[in-house]
Design an enzyme around this catalytic site. Structure first.
Site, mmCIF file in Angstrom:
data_model
loop_
_atom_site.group_PDB
_atom_site.id
_atom_site.type_symbol
_atom_site.label_atom_id
_atom_site.label_comp_id
_atom_site.label_asym_id
_atom_site.label_seq_id
_atom_site.Cartn_x
_atom_site.Cartn_y
_atom_site.Cartn_z
ATOM 1 N N GLU A 13 0.826 -1.209 0.000
ATOM 2 C CA GLU A 13 0.000 0.000 0.000
ATOM 3 C C GLU A 13 0.860 1.257 0.000
ATOM 4 O O GLU A 13 0.409 2.329 -0.357
ATOM 5 C CB GLU A 13 -0.893 0.022 1.235
ATOM 6 N N ASP A 221 -11.913 -8.994 3.180
ATOM 7 C CA ASP A 221 -12.490 -10.310 3.502
ATOM 8 C C ASP A 221 -13.661 -10.097 4.454
ATOM 9 O O ASP A 221 -13.924 -8.982 4.894
ATOM 10 C CB ASP A 221 -11.421 -11.199 4.164
HETATM 11 N N1 ADE Z 1 -7.443 -7.062 8.276
HETATM 12 C C1 ADE Z 1 -7.990 -7.529 7.129
HETATM 13 N N2 ADE Z 1 -8.761 -8.591 7.363
HETATM 14 C C2 ADE Z 1 -8.711 -8.819 8.692
HETATM 15 C C3 ADE Z 1 -9.267 -9.785 9.529
HETATM 16 N N3 ADE Z 1 -10.049 -10.738 9.041
HETATM 17 N N4 ADE Z 1 -8.982 -9.729 10.854
HETATM 18 C C4 ADE Z 1 -8.176 -8.762 11.343
HETATM 19 N N5 ADE Z 1 -7.611 -7.824 10.598
HETATM 20 C C5 ADE Z 1 -7.869 -7.846 9.277
#
Ligand code: ADE
Length: 254
Positions: A13, A221
């Site tokens: 990033e 996610d």
């Molecule tokens: N950053 C991106 N996805 C995450 C997740 N599932 N848990 C914690 N931090 C995150």
């Protein structure tokens, strides 16, 4: 001139931003490498937060104490918790909570001891300007991600949200864990939109020093058993470009 720190969670990033930096100097401090220079006419310091609350708090303290930054903007990814928050959406923080902080029964669950508060606010002015930049960037998603990437990740309906971010020292990727975490927070009156690992720590340090702070997270996610799948690819192909597009638009308005 106002000095802005741009904190990124991951090197992918940060790379695009370093590429655009002029008058760039690389500085080593506290085991970290930071970049000072100018970005779209603004005096900036680029730093990696590193992963987790302690590392992010150290980086934030260094930015304030050593690099004298006047405001901090964080970009990274997060796991969606609220049902309306989908992969590819952007969440702009309204405030932050530590989902793994529990000093009960001494103080109520999630409350930060000795602060008398549970949630730390993002700076309203900074967040409003970033919200405008993000909304503008999101209307042109296919232009800067390419139609193939937009189609592959199903980003056609990607939205910008604003709300509570929950931070903790855990990548939430076990079936049912995200829902449990969300249910526990809801039972205590906190509706988090997404989960990540640094924001609340940065917000607490910024609160201590009175430094304005805002955070943007692209949803990578759904904080479930599929959370690790293609995570790095998503960061490379989507999140890094999202962060750059929003920050570029915002910096150009200053
Ligand atoms: N950053 C991106 N996805 C995450 C997740 N599932 N848990 C914690 N931090 C995150």
């Amino acid at each position: 001139m106002t000095r802005t720190a741009i904190l990124s969670a991951l090197i992918d990033e940060q790379r695009g931003l370093i590429g655009q930096l002029t008058d760039a100097t690389e500085v080593a401090h506290a085991g970290r490498r930071l970049w000072c220079g100018r970005l779209h006419g603004q005096d900036v310091v680029l730093a990696l937060s590193r992963i987790g609350k302690v590392a992010a708090a150290t980086t934030t303290t260094a930015l304030i104490e050593r690099f004298a930054v006047d405001r901090i903007v964080f970009t990274g990814v997060a796991g969606g918790l609220a049902p309306e928050v989908r992969v590819g959406d952007l969440v702009l923080a309204h405030d932050f909570i530590q989902h793994d902080l529990d000093s009960s029964p001494i103080v109520p669950r999630y409350e930060v001891p000795l602060y008398g508060q549970t949630r730390f606010l993002a700076d309203a002015t900074l967040s409003a300007a970033l919200h405008r930049a993000a909304t503008d960037a999101w209307t042109q998603l296919p232009d800067w991600l390419g139609t193939e990437v937009v189609a592959r990740y199903g980003l056609g309906q990607a939205r910008v949200h604003q709300g509570l971010l929950a931070s903790g020292d855990r990548f939430v990727s076990v079936a049912g864990e995200g829902q449990r975490l969300q249910a526990d927070l809801l039972a205590h009156g906190h509706r988090a939109l997404a989960v990540e690992m640094e924001g609340a720590a940065v917000a607490q340090v910024c609160f201590d020093y009175g430094v304005p702070f805002a955070a943007l997270r692209t949803i990578s996610d759904r904080a479930d058993a599929t959370a690790h799948a293609d995570f790095n690819q998503f960061v490379r192909e989507v999140a890094s470009h999202c962060a750059e597009a929003v920050l570029t638009r915002w910096l150009k308005t200053l």
